[in-house]
Design an enzyme around this catalytic site. Structure first.
Site, short mmCIF file in Angstrom:
data_model
loop_
_atom_site.label_atom_id
_atom_site.label_comp_id
_atom_site.label_asym_id
_atom_site.label_seq_id
_atom_site.Cartn_x
_atom_site.Cartn_y
_atom_site.Cartn_z
N ALA A 23 60.37 87.54 69.13
CA ALA A 23 61.35 87.70 70.20
C ALA A 23 61.61 89.18 70.49
O ALA A 23 61.76 89.58 71.65
CB ALA A 23 62.65 86.99 69.84
N GLY A 26 58.64 90.19 72.46
CA GLY A 26 58.67 89.52 73.74
C GLY A 26 59.75 90.04 74.67
O GLY A 26 59.58 90.02 75.89
N ASP A 27 60.85 90.51 74.12
CA ASP A 27 61.91 91.12 74.92
C ASP A 27 61.35 92.31 75.70
O ASP A 27 61.59 92.46 76.89
CB ASP A 27 63.06 91.55 74.02
CG ASP A 27 64.17 92.26 74.78
OD1 ASP A 27 64.72 91.67 75.73
OD2 ASP A 27 64.50 93.40 74.40
N GLY A 28 60.57 93.13 75.02
CA GLY A 28 59.95 94.29 75.67
C GLY A 28 58.92 93.89 76.70
O GLY A 28 58.85 94.47 77.79
N GLU A 31 60.84 92.47 79.72
CA GLU A 31 61.51 93.52 80.48
C GLU A 31 60.51 94.37 81.27
O GLU A 31 60.77 94.72 82.42
CB GLU A 31 62.35 94.43 79.58
CG GLU A 31 63.07 95.48 80.40
CD GLU A 31 64.35 96.00 79.79
OE1 GLU A 31 64.89 96.94 80.39
OE2 GLU A 31 64.80 95.49 78.78
#
Length: 133
Positions: A23, A26-28, A31
Site C-alpha cells: 500500500a 501503491g500510494d505513490g 498519486e
C-alpha cells in the site's frame, strides 16, 4: 543501474512484502498517475494542482472510485485487494471513516502489487475506469 520505472521483481520478493508495504508503494503509484492525469487533461491550473491531486488521492475519494472497478478485478487481484483491506494500519486520518481508509489501503496495495508485477497495462486499464467522468 536499477530502472525503478520497469522493475523486475521475483514473485518470492513480492510475496515477502506486507500488505501495508504494498500500500505504501501503491500510494505513490496512484498519486503519480493522478498527477499525470490532472496535467494531461488540464483539470487544474498550476496553482490548483496540489489541491486537485489531494481531492483525488484522499481515502474517501479512492474508496468511492474503487466501486467503479471492484467487479472488474480478477480473482488474484481480489485476493491482493482483500489482504490490503484487512491490513491493520496504526492510525486513520480524521477525514476518513475506518471503512473508507481500509478500502483506500486495499486499492493502494493492489496498485503496488501490479506495479511490482510489471502490469502497467492493467494499472492503466483500472485507473482509466476509475477516472472516467
Amino acid at each position: 543501474m536499477t530502472d525503478y520505472f520497469a522493475l523486475e521483481v521475483s514473485q518470492e520478493a513480492i510475496n515477502a512484502i506486507s500488505s501495508l508495504g504494498l500500500a505504501h508503494l501503491g500510494d505513490g503509484v496512484y498519486e503519480l498517475m493522478v498527477r499525470s492525469w490532472l496535467c494531461i487533461h488540464g483539470k487544474a491550473t498550476a496553482k490548483g494542482l496540489h489541491r486537485a491531486a489531494v481531492h483525488y488521492v484522499s481515502a474517501p475519494a479512492q474508496a468511492k472510485r474503487v466501486e467503479r472497478i471492484r467487479d472488474q478485478l480478477t480473482e488474484e487481484e481480489r485476493d491482493v485487494f482483500r489482504r490490503g483491506r484487512n491490513a491493520s494500519p496504526h492510525s486513520i486520518p480524521q477525514n476518513a471513516s475506518r471503512e473508507e481508509y481500509a478500502t483506500a489501503t486495499a486499492l493502494e496495495a493492489l496498485f503496488g502489487w501490479l506495479y511490482l508485477k510489471g502490469r502497467r497495462d492493467r494499472l492503466n486499464e483500472l485507473f482509466g475506469w476509475m477516472m472516467e467522468e
